[in-house]
Motif scaffolding. Structure first.
Motif, PDB file in Angstrom:
ATOM      1  N   LEU A 103      11.636   2.631  32.603  1.00  0.00           N
ATOM      2  CA  LEU A 103      12.666   1.920  33.378  1.00  0.00           C
ATOM      3  C   LEU A 103      12.954   2.686  34.665  1.00  0.00           C
ATOM      4  O   LEU A 103      13.054   3.916  34.668  1.00  0.00           O
ATOM      5  N   THR A 104      13.086   1.925  35.747  1.00  0.00           N
ATOM      6  CA  THR A 104      13.480   2.514  37.024  1.00  0.00           C
ATOM      7  C   THR A 104      14.530   1.637  37.680  1.00  0.00           C
ATOM      8  O   THR A 104      14.648   0.435  37.375  1.00  0.00           O
ATOM      9  N   TYR A 105      15.274   2.245  38.575  1.00  0.00           N
ATOM     10  CA  TYR A 105      16.296   1.514  39.330  1.00  0.00           C
ATOM     11  C   TYR A 105      16.317   2.106  40.735  1.00  0.00           C
ATOM     12  O   TYR A 105      16.210   3.314  40.914  1.00  0.00           O
ATOM     13  N   TYR A 106      16.466   1.215  41.728  1.00  0.00           N
ATOM     14  CA  TYR A 106      16.497   1.655  43.116  1.00  0.00           C
ATOM     15  C   TYR A 106      17.717   1.090  43.830  1.00  0.00           C
ATOM     16  O   TYR A 106      18.113  -0.056  43.600  1.00  0.00           O
ATOM     17  N   ALA A 107      18.263   1.890  44.723  1.00  0.00           N
ATOM     18  CA  ALA A 107      19.275   1.365  45.628  1.00  0.00           C
ATOM     19  C   ALA A 107      18.630   0.305  46.521  1.00  0.00           C
ATOM     20  O   ALA A 107      17.446   0.401  46.862  1.00  0.00           O
ATOM     21  N   ASP A 108      19.400  -0.688  46.889  1.00  0.00           N
ATOM     22  CA  ASP A 108      18.857  -1.771  47.711  1.00  0.00           C
ATOM     23  C   ASP A 108      18.260  -1.252  49.017  1.00  0.00           C
ATOM     24  O   ASP A 108      17.269  -1.795  49.514  1.00  0.00           O
ATOM     25  N   SER A 109      18.843  -0.215  49.546  1.00  0.00           N
ATOM     26  CA  SER A 109      18.416   0.302  50.843  1.00  0.00           C
ATOM     27  C   SER A 109      17.014   0.919  50.821  1.00  0.00           C
ATOM     28  O   SER A 109      16.400   1.075  51.883  1.00  0.00           O
ATOM     29  N   VAL A 110      16.508   1.261  49.634  1.00  0.00           N
ATOM     30  CA  VAL A 110      15.190   1.894  49.556  1.00  0.00           C
ATOM     31  C   VAL A 110      14.182   1.060  48.778  1.00  0.00           C
ATOM     32  O   VAL A 110      13.001   1.435  48.699  1.00  0.00           O
ATOM     33  N   LYS A 111      14.636  -0.034  48.211  1.00  0.00           N
ATOM     34  CA  LYS A 111      13.764  -0.860  47.382  1.00  0.00           C
ATOM     35  C   LYS A 111      12.552  -1.329  48.186  1.00  0.00           C
ATOM     36  O   LYS A 111      12.684  -1.806  49.311  1.00  0.00           O
ATOM     37  N   GLY A 112      11.369  -1.159  47.613  1.00  0.00           N
ATOM     38  CA  GLY A 112      10.143  -1.552  48.290  1.00  0.00           C
ATOM     39  C   GLY A 112       9.552  -0.470  49.175  1.00  0.00           C
ATOM     40  O   GLY A 112       8.406  -0.595  49.626  1.00  0.00           O
ATOM     41  N   ARG A 113      10.315   0.589  49.431  1.00  0.00           N
ATOM     42  CA  ARG A 113       9.822   1.688  50.272  1.00  0.00           C
ATOM     43  C   ARG A 113       9.662   2.992  49.488  1.00  0.00           C
ATOM     44  O   ARG A 113       8.777   3.792  49.786  1.00  0.00           O
ATOM     45  N   PHE A 114      10.546   3.212  48.521  1.00  0.00           N
ATOM     46  CA  PHE A 114      10.536   4.447  47.738  1.00  0.00           C
ATOM     47  C   PHE A 114      10.044   4.144  46.318  1.00  0.00           C
ATOM     48  O   PHE A 114      10.247   3.033  45.801  1.00  0.00           O
ATOM     49  N   ALA A 115       9.445   5.147  45.704  1.00  0.00           N
ATOM     50  CA  ALA A 115       9.009   5.020  44.319  1.00  0.00           C
ATOM     51  C   ALA A 115       9.303   6.306  43.567  1.00  0.00           C
ATOM     52  O   ALA A 115       8.903   7.397  44.010  1.00  0.00           O
ATOM     53  N   ILE A 116       9.992   6.172  42.439  1.00  0.00           N
ATOM     54  CA  ILE A 116      10.282   7.321  41.594  1.00  0.00           C
ATOM     55  C   ILE A 116       9.300   7.324  40.427  1.00  0.00           C
ATOM     56  O   ILE A 116       8.932   6.269  39.896  1.00  0.00           O
TER      57      ILE A 116
END
Length: 121
Positions: free
Chosen positions: A57-70
């Motif tokens: 499971l992962t979760y991203y802030a909207d501001s980085v979604k599609g640009r960052f990957a954990i």
């Protein structure tokens, strides 16, 4: 007691990429959810991304979604943050944290010292 050490920060031009790493020691890495937070000057520390203990499971802030990957490698006790298409607004100190799954700082028990990311325009 879990000790976290971030690395990989630096200065990059807008549109560039960086990969942050956070190495953990002193605990059972796979028993913790891991998060990346950031704090810009004069602003609150906010969640960038979080990953569950298994990595499923992962979760991203909207501001980085599609640009960052954990991602995480439990065999290496390391969590990563791949940051692409960087913007000047991404400039901040980035912190790694270990704890329970959640979106707020209170969910995390252990913190790294932070690594500076500066994005020039």
């Amino acid at each position: 007691q879990v000790h976290l050490v971030e690395s990989g920060g630096g200065l990059v031009q807008a549109g560039g990429s960086l990969r942050l790493s956070c190495a953990a020691s002193g605990g059972t890495f796979s028993s913790y959810a891991m998060g990346w937070f950031r704090q810009a000057p004069g602003k609150e520390r906010t969640l960038v991304a979080t990953i569950s203990r298994s990595g499923m499971l992962t979760y991203y802030a909207d501001s980085v979604k599609g640009r960052f990957a954990i991602s995480r490698d439990n065999a290496k006790n390391t969590v990563y943050l791949q940051m692409n298409s960087l913007k000047p607004d991404d400039t901040a100190v980035y912190y790694c944290a270990a704890g329970g799954w959640g979106m707020t700082m209170e969910k995390y028990d252990y913190w790294g010292q932070g690594t500076q990311v500066t994005v020039s325009s």
